[in-house]
Write a protein that holds these residues in place. Structure first.
Motif, PDB file in Angstrom:
ATOM      1  N   GLN A 138       0.843  -1.240   0.086  1.00  0.00           N
ATOM      2  CA  GLN A 138       0.037  -0.016   0.052  1.00  0.00           C
ATOM      3  C   GLN A 138       0.916   1.257  -0.029  1.00  0.00           C
ATOM      4  O   GLN A 138       0.565   2.204  -0.737  1.00  0.00           O
ATOM      5  CB  GLN A 138      -0.908   0.095   1.086  1.00  0.00           C
ATOM      6  CG  GLN A 138      -2.153  -0.910   1.092  1.00  0.00           C
ATOM      7  CD  GLN A 138      -2.904  -1.045   2.402  1.00  0.00           C
ATOM      8  OE1 GLN A 138      -2.620  -0.304   3.315  1.00  0.00           O
ATOM      9  NE2 GLN A 138      -3.988  -1.842   2.391  1.00  0.00           N
ATOM     10  N   ARG A 139       1.963   1.193   0.573  1.00  0.00           N
ATOM     11  CA  ARG A 139       2.899   2.299   0.831  1.00  0.00           C
ATOM     12  C   ARG A 139       3.364   2.517  -0.512  1.00  0.00           C
ATOM     13  O   ARG A 139       3.580   3.672  -1.160  1.00  0.00           O
ATOM     14  CB  ARG A 139       3.939   2.191   1.966  1.00  0.00           C
ATOM     15  CG  ARG A 139       3.427   2.356   3.303  1.00  0.00           C
ATOM     16  CD  ARG A 139       4.418   2.511   4.302  1.00  0.00           C
ATOM     17  NE  ARG A 139       5.201   1.560   4.663  1.00  0.00           N
ATOM     18  CZ  ARG A 139       4.916   0.541   5.567  1.00  0.00           C
ATOM     19  NH1 ARG A 139       3.990   0.469   6.275  1.00  0.00           N
ATOM     20  NH2 ARG A 139       5.713  -0.570   5.578  1.00  0.00           N
ATOM     21  N   VAL A 140       3.907   1.368  -1.299  1.00  0.00           N
ATOM     22  CA  VAL A 140       4.437   1.376  -2.644  1.00  0.00           C
ATOM     23  C   VAL A 140       3.503   2.267  -3.517  1.00  0.00           C
ATOM     24  O   VAL A 140       3.731   3.106  -4.520  1.00  0.00           O
ATOM     25  CB  VAL A 140       4.910   0.237  -3.015  1.00  0.00           C
ATOM     26  CG1 VAL A 140       5.416   0.440  -4.647  1.00  0.00           C
ATOM     27  CG2 VAL A 140       6.143  -0.098  -2.430  1.00  0.00           C
ATOM     28  N   ALA A 141       2.386   1.899  -3.596  1.00  0.00           N
ATOM     29  CA  ALA A 141       1.275   2.253  -4.292  1.00  0.00           C
ATOM     30  C   ALA A 141       0.722   3.651  -4.165  1.00  0.00           C
ATOM     31  O   ALA A 141       0.781   4.766  -5.061  1.00  0.00           O
ATOM     32  CB  ALA A 141      -0.119   1.434  -4.104  1.00  0.00           C
ATOM     33  N   ALA A 142       0.816   4.022  -3.108  1.00  0.00           N
ATOM     34  CA  ALA A 142       0.609   5.583  -2.727  1.00  0.00           C
ATOM     35  C   ALA A 142       2.129   6.483  -3.203  1.00  0.00           C
ATOM     36  O   ALA A 142       1.441   7.415  -3.632  1.00  0.00           O
ATOM     37  CB  ALA A 142       0.621   5.623  -0.973  1.00  0.00           C
ATOM     38  N   TYR A 143       3.068   5.946  -3.083  1.00  0.00           N
ATOM     39  CA  TYR A 143       4.511   6.619  -3.476  1.00  0.00           C
ATOM     40  C   TYR A 143       4.356   6.650  -4.781  1.00  0.00           C
ATOM     41  O   TYR A 143       4.668   7.846  -5.576  1.00  0.00           O
ATOM     42  CB  TYR A 143       5.453   5.885  -3.009  1.00  0.00           C
ATOM     43  CG  TYR A 143       6.817   6.263  -3.523  1.00  0.00           C
ATOM     44  CD1 TYR A 143       7.455   7.531  -2.991  1.00  0.00           C
ATOM     45  CD2 TYR A 143       7.402   5.977  -4.599  1.00  0.00           C
ATOM     46  CE1 TYR A 143       8.732   8.012  -3.494  1.00  0.00           C
ATOM     47  CE2 TYR A 143       8.628   6.571  -5.094  1.00  0.00           C
ATOM     48  CZ  TYR A 143       9.249   7.356  -4.551  1.00  0.00           C
ATOM     49  OH  TYR A 143      10.374   7.931  -5.008  1.00  0.00           O
ATOM     50  N   LYS A 144       3.922   5.808  -5.552  1.00  0.00           N
ATOM     51  CA  LYS A 144       3.930   5.742  -6.869  1.00  0.00           C
ATOM     52  C   LYS A 144       2.688   6.749  -7.576  1.00  0.00           C
ATOM     53  O   LYS A 144       2.860   7.385  -8.503  1.00  0.00           O
ATOM     54  CB  LYS A 144       3.654   4.380  -7.790  1.00  0.00           C
ATOM     55  CG  LYS A 144       4.894   3.368  -7.554  1.00  0.00           C
ATOM     56  CD  LYS A 144       5.728   3.544  -8.348  1.00  0.00           C
ATOM     57  CE  LYS A 144       6.672   2.495  -8.385  1.00  0.00           C
ATOM     58  NZ  LYS A 144       7.315   1.911  -9.431  1.00  0.00           N
ATOM     59  N   ALA A 145       1.648   6.615  -6.930  1.00  0.00           N
ATOM     60  CA  ALA A 145       0.446   7.672  -7.196  1.00  0.00           C
ATOM     61  C   ALA A 145       1.096   9.090  -6.843  1.00  0.00           C
ATOM     62  O   ALA A 145       0.664  10.161  -7.710  1.00  0.00           O
ATOM     63  CB  ALA A 145      -0.533   7.555  -6.339  1.00  0.00           C
ATOM     64  N   ARG A 146       1.905   9.264  -5.794  1.00  0.00           N
ATOM     65  CA  ARG A 146       2.442  10.846  -5.765  1.00  0.00           C
ATOM     66  C   ARG A 146       3.367  11.195  -6.948  1.00  0.00           C
ATOM     67  O   ARG A 146       3.372  12.212  -7.203  1.00  0.00           O
ATOM     68  CB  ARG A 146       3.203  10.849  -4.294  1.00  0.00           C
ATOM     69  CG  ARG A 146       2.253  10.808  -3.308  1.00  0.00           C
ATOM     70  CD  ARG A 146       2.746  11.306  -1.825  1.00  0.00           C
ATOM     71  NE  ARG A 146       3.858  10.363  -1.386  1.00  0.00           N
ATOM     72  CZ  ARG A 146       3.858   9.204  -0.808  1.00  0.00           C
ATOM     73  NH1 ARG A 146       2.784   8.720  -0.310  1.00  0.00           N
ATOM     74  NH2 ARG A 146       4.774   8.488  -0.339  1.00  0.00           N
ATOM     75  N   LEU A 147       4.153  10.204  -7.328  1.00  0.00           N
ATOM     76  CA  LEU A 147       5.073  10.445  -8.554  1.00  0.00           C
ATOM     77  C   LEU A 147       3.920  11.077  -9.700  1.00  0.00           C
ATOM     78  O   LEU A 147       4.417  12.212 -10.160  1.00  0.00           O
ATOM     79  CB  LEU A 147       5.609   9.360  -9.028  1.00  0.00           C
ATOM     80  CG  LEU A 147       6.824   8.796  -8.034  1.00  0.00           C
ATOM     81  CD1 LEU A 147       7.386   7.629  -8.671  1.00  0.00           C
ATOM     82  CD2 LEU A 147       7.740   9.902  -7.576  1.00  0.00           C
ATOM     83  N   GLY A 148       3.123  10.382  -9.797  1.00  0.00           N
ATOM     84  CA  GLY A 148       2.160  10.867 -11.037  1.00  0.00           C
ATOM     85  C   GLY A 148       1.638  12.236 -10.767  1.00  0.00           C
ATOM     86  O   GLY A 148       1.404  13.056 -11.506  1.00  0.00           O
ATOM     87  N   GLU A 149       1.067  12.499  -9.393  1.00  0.00           N
ATOM     88  CA  GLU A 149       0.386  13.778  -9.171  1.00  0.00           C
ATOM     89  C   GLU A 149       1.640  14.949  -9.229  1.00  0.00           C
ATOM     90  O   GLU A 149       1.303  15.872  -9.594  1.00  0.00           O
ATOM     91  CB  GLU A 149      -0.006  13.816  -7.680  1.00  0.00           C
ATOM     92  CG  GLU A 149      -1.123  12.783  -7.503  1.00  0.00           C
ATOM     93  CD  GLU A 149      -1.388  12.510  -5.936  1.00  0.00           C
ATOM     94  OE1 GLU A 149      -0.571  13.147  -5.112  1.00  0.00           O
ATOM     95  OE2 GLU A 149      -2.169  11.814  -5.719  1.00  0.00           O
ATOM     96  N   LYS A 150       3.028  14.604  -9.001  1.00  0.00           N
ATOM     97  CA  LYS A 150       3.901  15.753  -9.047  1.00  0.00           C
ATOM     98  C   LYS A 150       4.065  15.809 -10.669  1.00  0.00           C
ATOM     99  O   LYS A 150       3.987  17.290 -10.919  1.00  0.00           O
ATOM    100  CB  LYS A 150       5.292  14.918  -8.542  1.00  0.00           C
ATOM    101  CG  LYS A 150       5.316  15.052  -7.088  1.00  0.00           C
ATOM    102  CD  LYS A 150       6.764  14.607  -6.859  1.00  0.00           C
ATOM    103  CE  LYS A 150       7.017  14.452  -5.287  1.00  0.00           C
ATOM    104  NZ  LYS A 150       8.357  13.803  -5.196  1.00  0.00           N
ATOM    105  N   ILE A 151       3.964  15.128 -11.478  1.00  0.00           N
ATOM    106  CA  ILE A 151       4.022  15.412 -12.849  1.00  0.00           C
ATOM    107  C   ILE A 151       2.931  16.272 -13.645  1.00  0.00           C
ATOM    108  O   ILE A 151       3.088  17.096 -14.242  1.00  0.00           O
ATOM    109  CB  ILE A 151       4.176  13.863 -13.816  1.00  0.00           C
ATOM    110  CG1 ILE A 151       5.540  13.433 -13.327  1.00  0.00           C
ATOM    111  CG2 ILE A 151       4.236  14.159 -15.267  1.00  0.00           C
ATOM    112  CD1 ILE A 151       6.801  14.197 -13.772  1.00  0.00           C
ATOM    113  N   GLU A 152       1.633  15.704 -12.889  1.00  0.00           N
ATOM    114  CA  GLU A 152       0.266  16.556 -13.341  1.00  0.00           C
ATOM    115  C   GLU A 152       0.580  17.945 -13.025  1.00  0.00           C
ATOM    116  O   GLU A 152      -0.090  18.955 -13.728  1.00  0.00           O
ATOM    117  CB  GLU A 152      -0.817  15.853 -12.778  1.00  0.00           C
ATOM    118  CG  GLU A 152      -0.962  14.327 -13.378  1.00  0.00           C
ATOM    119  CD  GLU A 152      -2.109  13.558 -12.518  1.00  0.00           C
ATOM    120  OE1 GLU A 152      -2.597  14.209 -11.754  1.00  0.00           O
ATOM    121  OE2 GLU A 152      -2.226  12.425 -13.142  1.00  0.00           O
TER     122      GLU A 152
END
Length: 169
Positions: A138-152
């Motif tokens: 779950q922490r990995v999934a949240a981390y990866k989601a934050r990466l996408g949010e940074k790019i957006e």
């Protein structure tokens, strides 16, 4: 807590690069240990470390080395744990270290990240642990989601700059 990841570097001069791995593991709440061991200067200690790592609870080893970069391969030869090699930039911009790490003989694999890629090594180690730990997953999934949010967010900021540039010309 018992460390799940072991970060090994051939010299303490590698510490500035490997701090990125430590920071990511802390963020992911993965307990880890850090040691400096040399495949050439302390070969017996390296072998002893590698042979005993699994029994101590280590699940993944991240091994950083520059130049001849034998450390990850020597560790991989003495354990069944996954080993992730981090080539350290030095001579030849780290190409020498990278080639040493990726050219392992059959049966002795070492996963290898880019030169000075300590953060990616920590992410890969975390993903390996996440295979058997749903909280880490779950922490990995949240981390990866934050990466996408940074790019957006960055893309929106670029759009604002583009609009500003067109309006002022």
């Amino acid at each position: 807590m018992t460390p799940l990841v072991s970060i090994i570097m051939g010299s303490t001069s590698d510490l500035p690069v490997m701090e990125k791995a430590m920071s990511l593991l802390e963020e992911m709440q993965i307990p880890f240990e850090v040691n400096a061991l040399s495949a050439h200067r302390t070969p017996e200690a390296v072998e002893q470390f590698a042979r005993g790592a699994k029994e101590r609870g280590i699940q993944v080893i991240i091994a950083a080395a520059g130049m001849a970069a034998a450390l990850p391969g020597v560790i991989a030869a003495s354990t069944t744990l996954p080993v992730i090699g981090v080539p350290i930039k030095g001579m030849l911009d780290g190409l020498d270290a990278m080639l040493s790490i990726i050219q392992m003989p059959p049966g002795i694999p070492v996963a290898t990240v880019g030169v000075n890629g300590a953060m990616n090594a920590a992410i890969l180690a975390t993903q390996i642990i996440a295979l058997s730990d749903s909280d880490v997953a779950q922490r990995v999934a949240a981390y990866k989601a934050r990466l996408g949010e940074k790019i957006e967010k960055a893309n929106r900021q670029l759009a604002d700059i583009k609009e500003y540039t067109y309006k002022t010309n």
